[in-house]
Structure formats: structure tokens, C-alpha cells
Design an enzyme around this catalytic site. Structure first.
Site, mmCIF file in Angstrom:
data_model
loop_
_atom_site.group_PDB
_atom_site.id
_atom_site.type_symbol
_atom_site.label_atom_id
_atom_site.label_comp_id
_atom_site.label_asym_id
_atom_site.label_seq_id
_atom_site.Cartn_x
_atom_site.Cartn_y
_atom_site.Cartn_z
ATOM 1 N N GLU A 1 0.885 -1.378 0.056
ATOM 2 C CA GLU A 1 0.089 0.080 -0.060
ATOM 3 C C GLU A 1 0.901 1.192 0.126
ATOM 4 O O GLU A 1 0.762 2.359 0.536
ATOM 5 C CB GLU A 1 -1.040 -0.014 0.976
ATOM 6 C CG GLU A 1 -1.847 -1.186 1.183
ATOM 7 C CD GLU A 1 -3.072 -1.304 2.114
ATOM 8 O OE1 GLU A 1 -4.249 -1.418 1.781
ATOM 9 O OE2 GLU A 1 -2.879 -0.696 3.246
ATOM 10 N N GLU B 1 -4.749 -7.761 -0.434
ATOM 11 C CA GLU B 1 -5.715 -7.671 0.720
ATOM 12 C C GLU B 1 -6.744 -7.421 0.313
ATOM 13 O O GLU B 1 -7.344 -6.611 -0.558
ATOM 14 C CB GLU B 1 -4.927 -6.195 1.426
ATOM 15 C CG GLU B 1 -3.438 -6.543 1.920
ATOM 16 C CD GLU B 1 -3.396 -5.159 2.680
ATOM 17 O OE1 GLU B 1 -3.935 -4.704 3.486
ATOM 18 O OE2 GLU B 1 -1.945 -4.786 2.619
#
Length: 579
Positions: A173, A293
Site C-alpha cells: 500500500e 488484501e
């Protein structure tokens, strides 16, 4: 929504436990990369902490041999000199517990996805990135910077020696504002990580470049600008060092504005548009993509409630599991629709409320001292029988590693199984009249089709003659607690995995009800309780397969009972059988 991830991000996944070959050749899809699953299949991974994965093994895999084992698992680590890393000993980072050796021993042969945390804790100084690059800034000159780099080499060596297919999510991320990465430092550090992988001969380690794909922009000055069309290009470290394109998928269009983001205003109207952009980017760069995710953030599978993700304001779903099911339906639909490039998917099977970092009491707001990371809920599939059964059927789909069945076959309340016939225009009468019982005592084969109208006794139902039913007859007018009973259903010495049945309903396709299957009478033990939706017309049918449990082998009575929240008729039942 405000999110800050103090030490970890989210991430999990489920698939099948086999040793995955390292394949660098081009598969059927037009992507190439290290650690591609064979035969064009999709690797499904499970995570994200050691206790999460132990619970999944003990509560699901060990008690149901037919549940596909994860093809991989997901864990997290770091290279900070003053923090534990969980590689060879148990490490507790703000309630997130990791022990790589334990998890790998519990999942022999499984691939391993590793979230490598490279942010500061706390602050936005980018010290780990600057240390990896080898800058001689005052705070990392000398021994501290050298220790960062040595820890990176130690990690790569550990991963190399696992002899597993490894997916290293470098600074996962990267564009999440909560990580506060500097764009240039991040890209340079990513390149150094790849160089060290090559220098240490870790050919089993693939790099994953994972965007947060977050529907709200941060500071555009620092390129946390997801709405910018060139956003991904600005962060990309280069084709020569990136093996996989990754993304996070916590929100789907049918869910995120109704509950998850009802208390906030995103800058991107559709999260799916961000996911699509990541896949388009992967295709353009000939790279495989990974959902790194994913979890239905803000929902609780055990309690059947939902909340905004930036304020814990839980509201009940009134017992309707299909309102969470729609999240899973969109998730698996997306995977199945993009298998040309989407070759791995990870799911977070976690009770977030049990982890200190993700605790958020009722009424608390994200960013407050007692709710630092916002509201996450509980995403464990084993905590809801309907979700677990449909999740299992999705993983049995042959598009996944270890999947052996054709098609999806699950029904999340959104009707993923198409009708089996074209609907005529007429409906049955709306006023039921009494009907005699069927009467077929004796020995029924549980694994052959049992026509609904062959019941031995009933309450509240009526036979319906129609050319669209199997044998020209079905049973309808099911209201709340109406039932059909079948004696002498013989399972022999075999325990069934699922019950399959065909039904129709004149209710709207967004209106839910349940058909329970009981062992014995209508008050006997429930062996399956599939949640259903209307099909929109009495002549529009669906075939549903649903997991059964607690049903002994041998001969028994089976009773089908409708559970409806109002007084209107719910369904017509055509036939059922066990598999």
C-alpha cells in the site's frame, strides 16, 4: 475515512496447500512473471496473523477434509532494528501476532505472501526507505543504516531458504496516505530490494508492487491522489524490478456507500474503477495481478451487523446474511471475470476486534486514541454457516488452485447460479387450497433426485402443476414454518457434503427468506439453512447447492421448512438431492 496503520496493513487469503512450482514461462493468459500458478489458475491465499491461520486450520480445514486448503498464506514483517520480526520466534506487534516457522509448519507446501512494512512508527521521516537506499543522512549514518540493510538481507535469506513460492509485497500500500511514503524514496528502495533478491540468489522470491486502491485522495503534493489518471505511473519503480501488480479490495460498489462509507465522502465514486485501473496497468505492462488484501471491512459475520469504517456506528442487518453475501459475490465475480491477468487473491479471515491495533468501541471515531485504525469488524468465514458454505464452494471452482468443480456454484443471495429454464409469464394462484399428502414411504436414495411432490406429510403447502417443473409438478405456497417431510431417506454409509435443490419464487430478487433442512421432524436438528432470494417470477428457477452438517449416515427423515418474515408465499420447490 481516516486510516492509519501503525505497524501493519490488512491482508489474508485462502486456497489449496500444495507446493507451487516456480513458473516463469508465459501461461495461457498474456502475462509473464515469477511464481505464476500453473495451468492459468488463480492462487488463493489466507491470512493474516499466525492465530488467524491456526484458527482457520483447526476450525475449518481439520474438521472438513473437502474444504480446499489455502494454496498460500499471508504474514507480515519488518526490518526495523528495534522491532521483532516474527521469522523464527513469536512476535506481538500491537496485538498482531506472527510466527513464520509455526505457520509454515501448519501449512506445509503453501506459498507465502509477505507484507514488508517500511514506514516509520510513528512519523513520516521515511527512515527505513532512506536506509535501504544507503543515504548517509545524520539519523541513519553508520551502524543504524547498516543494520537496516543487514536485516533486509537476513529476511531475503530466510525467505529463500523456505523453498516456497514467495510473494514479497515491498512497502505494501505504497500510496496509502497512512504510510506517508515519499514517492522517490519508495521507488529507489523498491529497486534496491529487487537487487538484493537477485544478488542473494533468491529466485523463489517474487516482488509485488501493491497499491492501496483507496477511494479517497490524500495530499496531491505527495502523490496520494488516486483520482489522478497518471497516479500509478508516478509511483511505478519499473518493469525490470516489479514481478506482480497488487491492490487492496475492501469495498465493492454494492456495499461501500450503503454502510462502509455512509459516514464519509469518497473522492472516487466507484472503488471498482480503481481496481479496473490496476488491472489495465498490469495488462499494459504484461504483469500478473494479485488482490493482495481483501476483507468486508465494517461487517461482522458472526453478529450480522455493519458499520461505517471511520465511525463505529453498528446497525443490525436483521439476521440477513445475504447483505454481507453481496460483498463476497462481487469479490468472487471480479476474480472470475479477470483471470486473464488476476492470478492470485488474498482474503483476511480475521476477527479484527480481538486485535489491539484494530479495536474500536461503539461510537469511537477513526484516529482517536481508542480507534486508531478505524472500524474493521469480524471477517471470519467460519463464524457464519451460510458464508462458510458458499466460500467453500467458490474455492472449489476449478479456476482456483486445488479447485475441482465446474463453475462457481455458490449463492450469496445475489443469484450467481443462472435460471435453468426460460420463465413463462403466468403465476400460480395467490390463494392456496388444501392438498392431500403425497405418500412415498420406503427407501429413498438420498443421492438421487427426490421430487418435492413425493413428500410423506406436509403442512401449509400445495402441489402445483406446471410444464416448467421436473415431472410436471412441484410444491408451492410455502409460508413461514410451512414444511414438507420425507421418510426413509437412505444415505447408506456415506455422509453428504451438500444439499442441492431447484426452486422458484415470485418475490423480488432483493427479498430474502430461508429454506431450512432438518434431520427428523420440523423441529429436529437443522442440517442446512440456505438463505435465498426471490427469483422475480414463479416460473424463473434457480438451482442451489448448500453445505450440510451434523447429518449421520444411514436412513433418516428429512424435513424442509420455510422461514419467512412476513405472511406472503415464499417459494415453489421442484426437487432436491444430496451430494
Amino acid at each position: 475515512m481516516f486510516r492509519t496503520r501503525v505497524l501493519l496493513g490488512a491482508g489474508l487469503a485462502i486456497a489449496a496447500a500444495v507446493t507451487l512450482p516456480i513458473i516463469n514461462a508465459l501461461p495461457a493468459a498474456a502475462v509473464a512473471g515469477r511464481n505464476l500458478p500453473a495451468n492459468g489458475k488463480v492462487l488463493f491465499l489466507a491470512g493474516q496473523t499466525t492465530p488467524d491461520l491456526t484458527a482457520l486450520k483447526q476450525q475449518v480445514l481439520d474438521v472438513d477434509a473437502s474444504f480446499p486448503r489455502p494454496g498460500g498464506v499471508t504474514l507480515y514483517t519488518n526490518i526495523s532494528p528495534n522491532a521483532c520480526n516474527g521469522l523464527t520466534a513469536t512476535c506481538n506487534l500491537n496485538g498482531n501476532v506472527f510466527n513464520f516457522d509455526q505457520t509454515l509448519s501448519e501449512y506445509p507446501g503453501a506459498a507465502l505472501a509477505v507484507g514488508l512494512y517500511l514506514a516509520d512508527n510513528p512519523g513520516c521521516n521515511n527512515q527505513p526507505l532512506r536506509a535501504i537506499i544507503g543515504r548517509q543522512d545524520a539519523d541513519i549514518a553508520g551502524a543504524l543504516g547498516q543494520q537496516y540493510r543487514q536485516n533486509l538481507d537476513n529476511l531475503i535469506t530466510y525467505l529463500k531458504n523456505t523453498n516456497r513460492a514467495i510473494y514479497l509485497r515491498v512497502g505494501y500500500e505504497f500510496d496509502g496516505p497512512w504510510n506517508c511514503y515519499n514517492t522517490d524514496f519508495y521507488k529507489q528502495a523498491f529497486r534496491v530490494v529487487k537487487q538484493r533478491i537477485d544478488a542473494l540468489g533468491a529466485t523463489n522470491v517474487a516482488t509485488v508492487w501493491q497499491s492501496a486502491t483507496y477511494p479517497k485522495d490524500g495530499d496531491a503534493q505527495y502523490k496520494f491522489d488516486f483520482s489522478n489518471p497518471s497516479h500509478l505511473t508516478d509511483w511505478y519503480p519499473g518493469d525490470d524490478v516489479v514481478d506482480w501488480i497488487g491492490m487492496s479490495t475492501f469495498y465493492w460498489d454494492a456495499n461501500f456507500r450503503q454502510y462502509q462509507w455512509a459516514c464519509d465522502t469518497p473522492t472516487t465514486a466507484s472503488p471498482k474503477s480503481l481496481y479496473d485501473r490496476s488491472l489495465t496497468f498490469a495488462r499494459a505492462h504484461n504483469k500478473p495481478a494479485m488482490i493482495s488484501e481483501s476483507t468486508p471491512q465494517g461487517y461482522r459475520t458472526a453478529n450480522l451487523d455493519a458499520s461505517c469504517t471511520n465511525v463505529n456506528n453498528r446497525v443490525s442487518l436483521n439476521g440477513d446474511w445475504t447483505k454481507i453475501g453481496s460483498w463476497y459475490d462481487q469479490y468472487f465475480s471480479y476474480v472470475n471475470a479477470n483471470t486473464d491477468v488476476l492470478r492470485a487473491a488474498a482474503y483476511i479471515n480475521s476477527n479484527w476486534e480481538a486485535i489491539t491495533q484494530f479495536a474500536c468501541p461503539p461510537g469511537a471515531t477513526a484516529g482517536s486514541p481508542n480507534c486508531t485504525d478505524g472500524y474493521w469488524g469480524n471477517s471470519r468465514v467460519q463464524d457464519n454457516a451460510n458464508i462458510k458454505a458458499n466460500f467453500k464452494r467458490e474455492l472449489q471452482n476449478s479456476v482456483f488452485v486445488n479447485g475441482t468443480l465446474s463453475g462457481r456454484g455458490a449463492n450469496w443471495g445475489g443469484g450467481t447460479v443462472p435460471p435453468t429454464s426460460n420463465p413463462p409469464t403466468s403465476n400460480p394462484p395467490t390463494s392456496p387450497t388444501p392438498s392431500p399428502t403425497g405418500g412415498n414411504p420406503g427407501n429413498r436414495n438420498a443421492f438421487a433426485t427426490i421430487e418435492a411432490e413425493s413428500y410423506d406429510s406436509q403442512s401449509g403447502t400445495q402441489k402445483v402443476s406446471t410444464s416448467t417443473a421436473s415431472g410436471g409438478v412441484e410444491v408451492g405456497y410455502f409460508g413461514n414454518n410451512d414444511w414438507l417431510q420425507y421418510n426413509g431417506v437412505n444415505f447408506g454409509g456415506r455422509n453428504p457434503n451438500m444439499v442441492t435443490f431447484r426452486y422458484s419464487s415470485g418475490r423480488p430478487t432483493n427479498q430474502a427468506f430461508t429454506l431450512e433442512f432438518h434431520a427428523g421432524s420440523a423441529t429436529g436438528p437443522v442440517i442446512a439453512a440456505p438463505g435465498l432470494l426471490g427469483t422475480g417470477d414463479w416460473r424463473t428457477y434457480k438451482e442451489i447447492s448448500f453445505n450440510v452438517s451434523n447429518l449421520p449416515a444411514g436412513t433418516t427423515t428429512i424435513t424442509a421448512v420455510a422461514k419467512v418474515s412476513d405472511s406472503a408465499d415464499a417459494l415453489d420447490l421442484d426437487w432436491f438431492k444430496f451430494v
